[in-house]
Scaffold this motif. Structure first.
Motif, PDB file in Angstrom:
ATOM      1  N   GLN A 147     -20.797   0.021  23.357  1.00  0.00           N
ATOM      2  CA  GLN A 147     -20.268   1.570  23.590  1.00  0.00           C
ATOM      3  C   GLN A 147     -19.058   1.281  24.410  1.00  0.00           C
ATOM      4  OE1 GLN A 147     -22.158   4.511  26.390  1.00  0.00           O
ATOM      5  NE2 GLN A 147     -22.391   5.543  24.500  1.00  0.00           N
ATOM      6  N   ILE A 148     -17.779   1.913  24.119  1.00  0.00           N
ATOM      7  CA  ILE A 148     -16.545   1.710  24.742  1.00  0.00           C
ATOM      8  C   ILE A 148     -16.359   2.877  25.526  1.00  0.00           C
ATOM      9  CG2 ILE A 148     -14.104   1.506  24.275  1.00  0.00           C
ATOM     10  CD1 ILE A 148     -15.329   0.015  21.628  1.00  0.00           C
ATOM     11  N   THR A 149     -16.225   2.956  26.740  1.00  0.00           N
ATOM     12  CA  THR A 149     -15.433   4.042  27.530  1.00  0.00           C
ATOM     13  C   THR A 149     -14.211   4.106  27.532  1.00  0.00           C
ATOM     14  OG1 THR A 149     -17.720   3.949  28.885  1.00  0.00           O
ATOM     15  CG2 THR A 149     -15.530   5.247  29.737  1.00  0.00           C
ATOM     16  N   LEU A 150     -13.602   5.209  26.912  1.00  0.00           N
ATOM     17  CA  LEU A 150     -12.105   5.095  26.780  1.00  0.00           C
ATOM     18  C   LEU A 150     -11.269   5.536  28.169  1.00  0.00           C
ATOM     19  CD1 LEU A 150     -11.989   7.407  23.652  1.00  0.00           C
ATOM     20  CD2 LEU A 150     -11.653   4.989  23.812  1.00  0.00           C
ATOM     21  N   ASP A 151     -10.141   5.150  28.206  1.00  0.00           N
ATOM     22  CA  ASP A 151      -9.462   5.157  29.465  1.00  0.00           C
ATOM     23  C   ASP A 151      -9.469   6.595  30.103  1.00  0.00           C
ATOM     24  OD1 ASP A 151      -7.639   5.776  27.745  1.00  0.00           O
ATOM     25  OD2 ASP A 151      -5.905   5.071  28.853  1.00  0.00           O
ATOM     26  N   LYS A 152      -9.571   7.323  29.363  1.00  0.00           N
ATOM     27  CA  LYS A 152      -9.586   8.784  29.834  1.00  0.00           C
ATOM     28  C   LYS A 152     -10.174   9.663  28.757  1.00  0.00           C
ATOM     29  CE  LYS A 152      -4.879  10.175  27.957  1.00  0.00           C
ATOM     30  NZ  LYS A 152      -3.621  10.675  28.164  1.00  0.00           N
ATOM     31  N   THR A 153     -10.118  10.892  28.722  1.00  0.00           N
ATOM     32  CA  THR A 153     -10.536  11.845  27.825  1.00  0.00           C
ATOM     33  C   THR A 153      -9.432  12.136  26.828  1.00  0.00           C
ATOM     34  OG1 THR A 153     -12.108  12.851  29.236  1.00  0.00           O
ATOM     35  CG2 THR A 153     -11.570  14.183  27.331  1.00  0.00           C
ATOM     36  N   TYR A 154      -9.562  12.222  25.447  1.00  0.00           N
ATOM     37  CA  TYR A 154      -8.779  12.351  24.338  1.00  0.00           C
ATOM     38  C   TYR A 154      -9.363  13.690  23.673  1.00  0.00           C
ATOM     39  CZ  TYR A 154      -6.630   7.963  25.439  1.00  0.00           C
ATOM     40  OH  TYR A 154      -5.993   6.951  26.080  1.00  0.00           O
ATOM     41  N   SER A 155      -8.232  14.294  22.991  1.00  0.00           N
ATOM     42  CA  SER A 155      -8.571  15.386  22.099  1.00  0.00           C
ATOM     43  C   SER A 155      -8.286  14.816  20.687  1.00  0.00           C
ATOM     44  CB  SER A 155      -7.875  16.734  22.322  1.00  0.00           C
ATOM     45  OG  SER A 155      -8.216  17.207  23.497  1.00  0.00           O
ATOM     46  N   ALA A 156      -9.576  14.767  19.575  1.00  0.00           N
ATOM     47  CA  ALA A 156      -9.284  14.513  18.550  1.00  0.00           C
ATOM     48  C   ALA A 156     -10.079  15.113  17.460  1.00  0.00           C
ATOM     49  CB  ALA A 156      -9.308  12.871  18.538  1.00  0.00           C
ATOM     50  N   ARG A 157      -9.769  15.162  16.229  1.00  0.00           N
ATOM     51  CA  ARG A 157     -10.916  15.657  15.053  1.00  0.00           C
ATOM     52  C   ARG A 157     -11.398  14.090  14.351  1.00  0.00           C
ATOM     53  NH1 ARG A 157     -10.079  19.911  10.126  1.00  0.00           N
ATOM     54  NH2 ARG A 157     -11.989  18.933   8.934  1.00  0.00           N
ATOM     55  N   TYR A 158     -10.483  12.993  14.365  1.00  0.00           N
ATOM     56  CA  TYR A 158     -10.906  12.190  13.418  1.00  0.00           C
ATOM     57  C   TYR A 158     -10.830  10.913  14.440  1.00  0.00           C
ATOM     58  CZ  TYR A 158      -9.320  14.936   9.797  1.00  0.00           C
ATOM     59  OH  TYR A 158      -9.176  16.390   8.835  1.00  0.00           O
ATOM     60  N   VAL A 159     -11.971  10.058  14.406  1.00  0.00           N
ATOM     61  CA  VAL A 159     -12.005   8.812  15.034  1.00  0.00           C
ATOM     62  C   VAL A 159     -12.084   7.648  14.190  1.00  0.00           C
ATOM     63  CG1 VAL A 159     -13.396   7.539  17.051  1.00  0.00           C
ATOM     64  CG2 VAL A 159     -12.991  10.116  17.152  1.00  0.00           C
ATOM     65  N   ARG A 160     -11.211   6.565  14.340  1.00  0.00           N
ATOM     66  CA  ARG A 160     -11.415   5.505  13.285  1.00  0.00           C
ATOM     67  C   ARG A 160     -11.762   4.077  14.023  1.00  0.00           C
ATOM     68  NH1 ARG A 160      -6.146   4.338   9.329  1.00  0.00           N
ATOM     69  NH2 ARG A 160      -4.881   3.724  11.362  1.00  0.00           N
ATOM     70  N   MET A 161     -12.367   3.296  13.280  1.00  0.00           N
ATOM     71  CA  MET A 161     -12.482   1.674  13.482  1.00  0.00           C
ATOM     72  C   MET A 161     -11.225   1.168  12.724  1.00  0.00           C
ATOM     73  SD  MET A 161     -13.380  -1.522  12.664  1.00  0.00           S
ATOM     74  CE  MET A 161     -14.100  -1.276  11.046  1.00  0.00           C
ATOM     75  N   TYR A 162     -10.397   0.378  13.275  1.00  0.00           N
ATOM     76  CA  TYR A 162      -9.418  -0.129  12.420  1.00  0.00           C
ATOM     77  C   TYR A 162      -9.590  -1.694  12.652  1.00  0.00           C
ATOM     78  CZ  TYR A 162      -5.184  -1.175  10.096  1.00  0.00           C
ATOM     79  OH  TYR A 162      -4.219  -1.970   9.199  1.00  0.00           O
ATOM     80  N   GLY A 163     -10.210  -2.444  11.862  1.00  0.00           N
ATOM     81  CA  GLY A 163     -10.653  -3.999  11.667  1.00  0.00           C
ATOM     82  C   GLY A 163      -9.553  -4.545  11.412  1.00  0.00           C
ATOM     83  N   THR A 164      -9.112  -5.718  12.167  1.00  0.00           N
ATOM     84  CA  THR A 164      -8.031  -6.406  11.683  1.00  0.00           C
ATOM     85  C   THR A 164      -8.413  -7.983  11.603  1.00  0.00           C
ATOM     86  OG1 THR A 164      -7.341  -6.744  14.119  1.00  0.00           O
ATOM     87  CG2 THR A 164      -6.312  -4.840  12.910  1.00  0.00           C
ATOM     88  N   ARG A 165      -9.701  -8.196  12.217  1.00  0.00           N
ATOM     89  CA  ARG A 165     -10.016  -9.553  11.844  1.00  0.00           C
ATOM     90  C   ARG A 165     -11.696  -9.792  11.919  1.00  0.00           C
ATOM     91  NH1 ARG A 165     -10.613 -14.212  10.113  1.00  0.00           N
ATOM     92  NH2 ARG A 165     -10.550 -16.033  11.450  1.00  0.00           N
TER      93      ARG A 165
END
Length: 161
Positions: A103-121
């Motif tokens: 579980q990743i706590t983000l550095d602040k609160t963000y407003s978003a409709r879409y959340v993506r995991m973008y795997g590079t490796r």
């Protein structure tokens, strides 16, 4: 384990939401929001990058994202957000050493409709990415003014992302 981490949190707002992925092998992307630990998403094998995003249905204020990985985990990935599923903003860069529920706590609160995991490796070179569940949690506080997040790490083959 997913249930231990996720059950201690308020409602996972990604549960039941629609999902889009860059590829699917035998297991469908929609499995990451079905709330079941016995199902998973499996990407195409031996291909980087791969991504998967959840449509929350409307703009939400979020501050935590979680992933429950199968053995074929993402070794390096970005957590990204968007309001149109086209223009993505990176809000976290993750370097993992093993498959586990995070579980990743983000550095602040963000407003978003879409959340993506973008795997590079990929964590296992012979396979793709494999995820049991993806979680997103709504924040109680209102987002602060927009700032730009810069990510400065490079992948193993020295390509700047």
């Amino acid at each position: 384990m997913l249930t231990e981490v996720y059950s201690k949190q308020p409602k996972n707002i990604a549960k039941g939401c629609s999902v889009v992925a860059s590829s699917e092998n035998n297991d469908k992307a929609a499995n990451v929001t079905d709330g079941k630990l016995g199902t998973r998403w499996e990407s195409e094998w031996n291909v980087d990058p791969q991504w998967l995003y959840v449509d929350l249905g409307s703009v939400k204020n979020i501050n935590k994202v979680g992933f429950s990985w199968e053995g074929a985990y993402a070794k390096r990935y970005y957590v990204q957000i968007s309001n149109n599923a086209t223009d993505w903003k990176t809000v976290a860069a993750v370097k993992a050493t093993s498959a586990k529920t995070v579980q990743i706590t983000l550095d602040k609160t963000y407003s978003a409709r879409y959340v993506r995991m973008y795997g590079t490796r990929r964590g296992l070179d012979a396979y793709g990415y494999s995820m049991y569940e993806m979680g997103v949690w709504e924040a109680k506080e209102v987002p602060t003014t927009e700032t730009t997040t810069t990510v400065n790490w490079q992948s193993d083959n020295q390509e700047v992302l």
